[in-house]
Design a protein around this motif. Structure first.
Motif, PDB file in Angstrom:
ATOM      1  N   ILE A   7      47.410  66.245  46.456  1.00 60.90           N
ATOM      2  CA  ILE A   7      47.673  64.847  46.109  1.00 60.90           C
ATOM      3  C   ILE A   7      46.508  63.967  46.557  1.00 60.90           C
ATOM      4  CG2 ILE A   7      49.223  62.867  46.402  1.00 60.90           C
ATOM      5  CD1 ILE A   7      51.463  64.868  46.998  1.00 60.90           C
ATOM      6  N   ALA A   8      46.027  64.209  47.802  1.00 56.81           N
ATOM      7  CA  ALA A   8      44.944  63.383  48.334  1.00 56.81           C
ATOM      8  C   ALA A   8      43.661  63.587  47.526  1.00 56.81           C
ATOM      9  CB  ALA A   8      44.706  63.710  49.803  1.00 56.81           C
ATOM     10  N   LEU A   9      43.394  64.811  47.146  1.00 59.98           N
ATOM     11  CA  LEU A   9      42.207  65.085  46.329  1.00 59.98           C
ATOM     12  C   LEU A   9      42.280  64.330  45.018  1.00 59.98           C
ATOM     13  CD1 LEU A   9      41.295  68.872  46.636  1.00 59.98           C
ATOM     14  CD2 LEU A   9      39.814  66.883  47.044  1.00 59.98           C
ATOM     15  N   ALA A  10      43.459  64.411  44.380  1.00 53.31           N
ATOM     16  CA  ALA A  10      43.647  63.733  43.103  1.00 53.31           C
ATOM     17  C   ALA A  10      43.548  62.219  43.281  1.00 53.31           C
ATOM     18  CB  ALA A  10      45.002  64.100  42.503  1.00 53.31           C
ATOM     19  N   GLY A  11      43.997  61.745  44.463  1.00 50.15           N
ATOM     20  CA  GLY A  11      44.025  60.300  44.701  1.00 50.15           C
ATOM     21  C   GLY A  11      42.747  59.765  45.302  1.00 50.15           C
ATOM     22  N   GLY A  12      41.720  60.622  45.398  1.00 51.64           N
ATOM     23  CA  GLY A  12      40.437  60.185  45.937  1.00 51.64           C
ATOM     24  C   GLY A  12      40.482  59.851  47.419  1.00 51.64           C
ATOM     25  N   GLY A  13      41.486  60.410  48.104  1.00 52.54           N
ATOM     26  CA  GLY A  13      41.652  60.052  49.516  1.00 52.54           C
ATOM     27  C   GLY A  13      41.454  61.220  50.463  1.00 52.54           C
ATOM     28  N   VAL A  14      42.041  61.081  51.645  1.00 54.39           N
ATOM     29  CA  VAL A  14      41.861  62.047  52.713  1.00 54.39           C
ATOM     30  C   VAL A  14      43.230  62.610  53.062  1.00 54.39           C
ATOM     31  CG1 VAL A  14      41.167  62.286  55.127  1.00 54.39           C
ATOM     32  CG2 VAL A  14      39.902  60.758  53.619  1.00 54.39           C
ATOM     33  N   SER A  15      43.287  63.895  53.402  1.00 49.36           N
ATOM     34  CA  SER A  15      44.565  64.457  53.824  1.00 49.36           C
ATOM     35  C   SER A  15      44.414  65.138  55.167  1.00 49.36           C
ATOM     36  CB  SER A  15      45.069  65.471  52.805  1.00 49.36           C
ATOM     37  OG  SER A  15      44.245  66.619  52.817  1.00 49.36           O
ATOM     38  N   GLN A  16      45.508  65.250  55.865  1.00 47.98           N
ATOM     39  CA  GLN A  16      45.505  65.908  57.165  1.00 47.98           C
ATOM     40  C   GLN A  16      46.920  66.416  57.415  1.00 47.98           C
ATOM     41  OE1 GLN A  16      43.153  67.155  59.629  1.00 47.98           O
ATOM     42  NE2 GLN A  16      42.437  65.076  59.978  1.00 47.98           N
ATOM     43  N   ILE A  17      46.993  67.642  57.953  1.00 44.06           N
ATOM     44  CA  ILE A  17      48.304  68.175  58.311  1.00 44.06           C
ATOM     45  C   ILE A  17      48.357  68.272  59.828  1.00 44.06           C
ATOM     46  CG2 ILE A  17      49.792  70.196  58.164  1.00 44.06           C
ATOM     47  CD1 ILE A  17      48.620  70.641  55.349  1.00 44.06           C
ATOM     48  N   VAL A  18      49.372  67.660  60.428  1.00 44.76           N
ATOM     49  CA  VAL A  18      49.389  67.577  61.896  1.00 44.76           C
ATOM     50  C   VAL A  18      50.775  67.789  62.489  1.00 44.76           C
ATOM     51  CG1 VAL A  18      47.473  65.969  62.090  1.00 44.76           C
ATOM     52  CG2 VAL A  18      49.770  65.087  61.791  1.00 44.76           C
ATOM     53  N   TYR A  19      50.797  68.098  63.772  1.00 45.93           N
ATOM     54  CA  TYR A  19      52.045  68.062  64.529  1.00 45.93           C
ATOM     55  C   TYR A  19      52.319  66.615  64.878  1.00 45.93           C
ATOM     56  CZ  TYR A  19      51.480  73.068  65.018  1.00 45.93           C
ATOM     57  OH  TYR A  19      51.345  74.397  64.748  1.00 45.93           O
ATOM     58  N   LYS A  20      53.590  66.313  65.140  1.00 44.65           N
ATOM     59  CA  LYS A  20      53.909  64.891  65.268  1.00 44.65           C
ATOM     60  C   LYS A  20      53.232  64.234  66.468  1.00 44.65           C
ATOM     61  CE  LYS A  20      58.361  65.220  67.599  1.00 44.65           C
ATOM     62  NZ  LYS A  20      59.792  65.211  67.483  1.00 44.65           N
ATOM     63  N   GLN A  21      52.920  65.002  67.532  1.00 40.24           N
ATOM     64  CA  GLN A  21      52.274  64.382  68.701  1.00 40.24           C
ATOM     65  C   GLN A  21      50.921  63.774  68.321  1.00 40.24           C
ATOM     66  OE1 GLN A  21      53.794  67.518  68.406  1.00 40.24           O
ATOM     67  NE2 GLN A  21      52.608  68.569  69.978  1.00 40.24           N
ATOM     68  N   ALA A  22      50.269  64.349  67.304  1.00 44.46           N
ATOM     69  CA  ALA A  22      48.928  63.880  66.958  1.00 44.46           C
ATOM     70  C   ALA A  22      48.962  62.811  65.879  1.00 44.46           C
ATOM     71  CB  ALA A  22      48.083  65.056  66.509  1.00 44.46           C
ATOM     72  N   LEU A  23      50.177  62.380  65.518  1.00 43.00           N
ATOM     73  CA  LEU A  23      50.311  61.496  64.358  1.00 43.00           C
ATOM     74  C   LEU A  23      49.570  60.164  64.519  1.00 43.00           C
ATOM     75  CD1 LEU A  23      51.646  61.774  61.617  1.00 43.00           C
ATOM     76  CD2 LEU A  23      53.594  60.516  62.483  1.00 43.00           C
ATOM     77  N   SER A  24      49.742  59.521  65.690  1.00 46.12           N
ATOM     78  CA  SER A  24      49.123  58.208  65.893  1.00 46.12           C
ATOM     79  C   SER A  24      47.634  58.237  65.617  1.00 46.12           C
ATOM     80  CB  SER A  24      49.350  57.714  67.314  1.00 46.12           C
ATOM     81  OG  SER A  24      50.664  57.305  67.462  1.00 46.12           O
ATOM     82  N   GLN A  25      46.971  59.176  66.286  1.00 43.12           N
ATOM     83  CA  GLN A  25      45.525  59.186  66.138  1.00 43.12           C
ATOM     84  C   GLN A  25      45.120  59.586  64.716  1.00 43.12           C
ATOM     85  OE1 GLN A  25      43.594  60.799  69.566  1.00 43.12           O
ATOM     86  NE2 GLN A  25      41.954  59.341  69.289  1.00 43.12           N
ATOM     87  N   THR A  26      45.899  60.477  64.102  1.00 44.96           N
ATOM     88  CA  THR A  26      45.578  60.921  62.755  1.00 44.96           C
ATOM     89  C   THR A  26      45.705  59.797  61.741  1.00 44.96           C
ATOM     90  OG1 THR A  26      46.454  63.066  63.366  1.00 44.96           O
ATOM     91  CG2 THR A  26      46.031  62.696  61.047  1.00 44.96           C
ATOM     92  N   VAL A  27      46.766  59.020  61.846  1.00 45.34           N
ATOM     93  CA  VAL A  27      46.995  57.944  60.885  1.00 45.34           C
ATOM     94  C   VAL A  27      45.787  57.010  60.843  1.00 45.34           C
ATOM     95  CG1 VAL A  27      48.321  55.828  60.528  1.00 45.34           C
ATOM     96  CG2 VAL A  27      49.500  57.980  60.834  1.00 45.34           C
ATOM     97  N   GLN A  28      45.275  56.652  62.016  1.00 48.48           N
ATOM     98  CA  GLN A  28      44.138  55.722  61.995  1.00 48.48           C
ATOM     99  C   GLN A  28      42.846  56.413  61.559  1.00 48.48           C
ATOM    100  OE1 GLN A  28      41.458  54.625  64.245  1.00 48.48           O
ATOM    101  NE2 GLN A  28      41.458  56.568  65.349  1.00 48.48           N
ATOM    102  N   THR A  29      42.659  57.682  61.950  1.00 48.21           N
ATOM    103  CA  THR A  29      41.449  58.400  61.521  1.00 48.21           C
ATOM    104  C   THR A  29      41.416  58.543  60.008  1.00 48.21           C
ATOM    105  OG1 THR A  29      41.892  59.781  63.444  1.00 48.21           O
ATOM    106  CG2 THR A  29      39.987  60.368  62.136  1.00 48.21           C
ATOM    107  N   VAL A  30      42.552  58.957  59.447  1.00 50.05           N
ATOM    108  CA  VAL A  30      42.626  59.165  58.000  1.00 50.05           C
ATOM    109  C   VAL A  30      42.337  57.863  57.256  1.00 50.05           C
ATOM    110  CG1 VAL A  30      44.317  59.539  56.151  1.00 50.05           C
ATOM    111  CG2 VAL A  30      44.090  61.220  57.977  1.00 50.05           C
ATOM    112  N   THR A  31      42.941  56.770  57.715  1.00 51.16           N
ATOM    113  CA  THR A  31      42.738  55.479  57.062  1.00 51.16           C
ATOM    114  C   THR A  31      41.260  55.086  57.080  1.00 51.16           C
ATOM    115  OG1 THR A  31      44.923  54.864  57.841  1.00 51.16           O
ATOM    116  CG2 THR A  31      43.541  53.094  57.014  1.00 51.16           C
ATOM    117  N   ARG A  32      40.634  55.292  58.241  1.00 47.22           N
ATOM    118  CA  ARG A  32      39.224  54.913  58.371  1.00 47.22           C
ATOM    119  C   ARG A  32      38.316  55.835  57.557  1.00 47.22           C
ATOM    120  NH1 ARG A  32      36.841  52.220  63.139  1.00 47.22           N
ATOM    121  NH2 ARG A  32      37.840  50.290  62.569  1.00 47.22           N
ATOM    122  N   GLN A  33      38.605  57.135  57.626  1.00 44.49           N
ATOM    123  CA  GLN A  33      37.783  58.071  56.853  1.00 44.49           C
ATOM    124  C   GLN A  33      37.832  57.725  55.380  1.00 44.49           C
ATOM    125  OE1 GLN A  33      38.775  62.168  57.451  1.00 44.49           O
ATOM    126  NE2 GLN A  33      37.913  62.196  59.515  1.00 44.49           N
TER     127      GLN A  33
END
Lengths: 246, 317
Positions: free
Chosen positions: A60-86
């Protein structure tokens, strides 16, 4: 270069869609309207490898020109902001690449430049990602299996607004959940600058196994300002350049 | 934190691999992996002139380029070693034609902060912090904030021991949003302030370095994150001399590294004559314990009397 508004959809889910249109197709359509689709897949603590359902995340992310990440929930906070910035950097790089092609001819992208000049171009991209305005629509899967992850999602979203509000550029966020009761998606928070009020308003969960990701994404697309979408539709290819007033 | 994600941008090079740059044509003989992070891997490599360098390689052109930019602007600061010196910037094309940007920099030989303190003694902590605060002051003067300050990014270079930072990936211009951070060290995470780069952001992280050293397994935020931090500072015995200073850093009460350094300096000078004051305070404490022992005795007597009163009442009614 003048900065415009970057538009993103951030989809947070834990499984594969099973109803309605193919989400990758919808993501492609959304990207053509000048909106990037990022996807975060949340794993159960005991899952050690990418489960079958989450393959869709990357697609979906590839098709949408965006970034994807699969994470455990503990890493969610940092991932959400990294993905948005990337994704922001990626979009801006795309814009700069188009400019470069315009000036230097076809095969010129940032990566093809000698390191020295690449540095100068990256400085421009970085300046842009600090100063551009951004609109993020967060789309949260609230099907039954997400139940124990929702408090963490809430925290991650508050954290995202902390990160984004440290920038010079302006931010607008809105939060939707799916599946909705009557419509494809449910509005939780309308466009606003801060997300600290999320805490009280996350809705009850929708039980049952329906995950209509495709229709939800499509509906989400329409929540961005209508005028912007129409203009992009008319201009098709040039929409990105147009946005940045270059 | 990023190792909790399943996807990352590690570039795996086996020892013995030789990589040659596409632009500058310099060759590097890979010796060992020094570390792997969110933005790539760092290797120990030998140049053709036998000199050892640290080589950072990744598949993320943007991030590598940004780091190179930071290293370049730090190098412009004259007469100081604010970051590792930058030697070469290039691309490596692997056999499949994939392009990996990399750069080489000074290889800082030294010990990890944790193992250094364990072998040489905790009393070094304050002194090393003062050194780092001097560097931070200069960095801040230049308009930069280090950002991702953490125990893993610090190395004690040997003879004479000096604390240095090794990864400039989070270095951000003052007034912008912090580029890269680690949750445990981030004041936003502890709800103690914003993620906008200012000098006190680094000072908060520095205090967290001390806390991480005192609590190797870290700890949770709890329901009142900033209270948790203050309590943790209080209950860490090895941080006792620095308590006030750390608390001020955690509460954002230092506007500059210079101010924190002054306080730390005062503490170190006061605690110079080590052995006697320790005994003195011990003597002073004893009467206190006697007093509280008396209190406890009195307390149990009262409880006994009340209990017997109850028993008497119960017995007669």
């Amino acid at each position: 270069m003048k900065t415009g508004t970057l538009k993103q959809i951030l989809l947070i889910t834990d499984g594969c869609s099973n109803k309605g249109e193919d989400p990758s197709m919808v993501a492609t359509l959304i990207q053509q309207q000048g909106v990037t689709v990022n996807v975060i897949g949340v794993l159960e603590d005991d899952q050690s490898e990418n489960p079958v359902g989450l393959e869709e995340v990357e697609e979906i992310a590839l098709a949408g020109g965006g970034v994807s990440q699969i994470v455990y929930k503990q890493a969610l906070s940092q991932t959400v902001q990294t993905v948005t910035r990337q994704a922001m950097t990626q979009t801006l790089q795309g814009v700069v690449n188009k400019e470069l092609k315009h000036i230097l001819g076809d095969n010129q992208t940032i990566d093809a430049l000698p390191p020295e000049q690449r540095g100068e171009v990256m400085e421009v991209v970085e300046d842009l990602s600090e100063t551009s305005n951004i609109e993020v629509l967060v789309l949260v899967d609230t099907s039954a299996s997400m139940q124990n992850k929702l408090p963490t999602v809430k925290e991650a979203l508050i954290d995202l607004s902390v990160s984004m509000n440290a920038r010079i550029g302006k931010n607008r966020f809105s939060i939707y959940t799916f599946p909705g009761k009557r419509n494809a998606i449910n509005k939780v928070i309308d466009w606003s600058e801060k997300l600290d009020k999320v805490s009280s308003v996350f809705p009850k969960l929708t039980s049952g196994g329906i995950t209509p990701t495709g229709p939800a994404l499509k509906e989400a697309m329409h929540q961005f300002s209508k005028t912007g979408l129409l203009r992009s539709l008319k201009r098709d290819d040039e929409s990105n350049l147009e946005e940045f007033g270059s | 934190m990023m190792n909790q994600t399943l996807k990352n941008s590690e570039v795996n090079l086996k020892p013995g691999t030789v990589i040659t740059g596409k632009w500058n044509k310099k060759s590097y003989h890979i010796h060992a992996c020094l570390g792997q992070g969110a933005i790539g891997s760092v290797y120990l490599a030998k140049q053709s002139d036998q000199k050892m360098v640290a080589l950072k390689i990744s598949d993320k052109t943007a991030s590598i380029t940004t780091e190179v930019n930071v290293l370049k602007s730090l190098a412009k600061v004259q007469g100081s070693t604010l970051g590792p010196s930058l030697f070469d910037v290039d691309d490596w094309i692997d056999r499949r034609g994939q392009c990996y940007p990399f750069y080489t920099m000074e290889y800082v030989r030294g010990n990890e902060l944790r193992s250094f303190l364990r072998s040489r003694g905790d009393q070094w902590l304050g002194l090393l912090f003062i050194q780092l605060l001097e560097d931070l002051e200069r960095l801040h003067q230049q308009g930069w904030v280090f950002g991702d300050l953490k125990i893993d990014n610090l190395i004690v270079a040997s003879s004479p021991p000096k604390l240095r930072w090794i990864d400039v990936g989070g270095t951000t211009q003052i007034g912008r949003s912090i580029k890269e951070y680690t949750e445990f060290y981030d004041r936003g995470y502890w709800q103690a302030g914003s993620r906008k780069a200012d000098p006190s952001y680094d000072l908060f992280a520095l205090a967290m370095v001390a806390l991480h050293y005192a609590y190797p397994n870290q700890f949770d935020r709890g329901s009142h994150p900033s209270k948790t931090l203050i309590e943790k500072v209080k209950s860490a015995r090895l941080l006792a001399p620095y308590q006030d200073c750390l608390r001020k850093a955690l509460q954002g009460r230092y506007q500059s590294s210079e101010a924190m350094k002054k306080d730390l300096n005062k503490i170190l000078l006061q605690s110079q004559p080590k052995r006697e004051p320790v005994q003195n305070s011990g003597k002073r404490q004893r009467p206190i314990t006697k007093f509280s022992a008396k209190l406890a005795w009195l307390e149990s007597l009262i409880i006994l009397i009340i209990a017997s009163l109850f028993w008497i009442i119960y017995y007669f009614i």
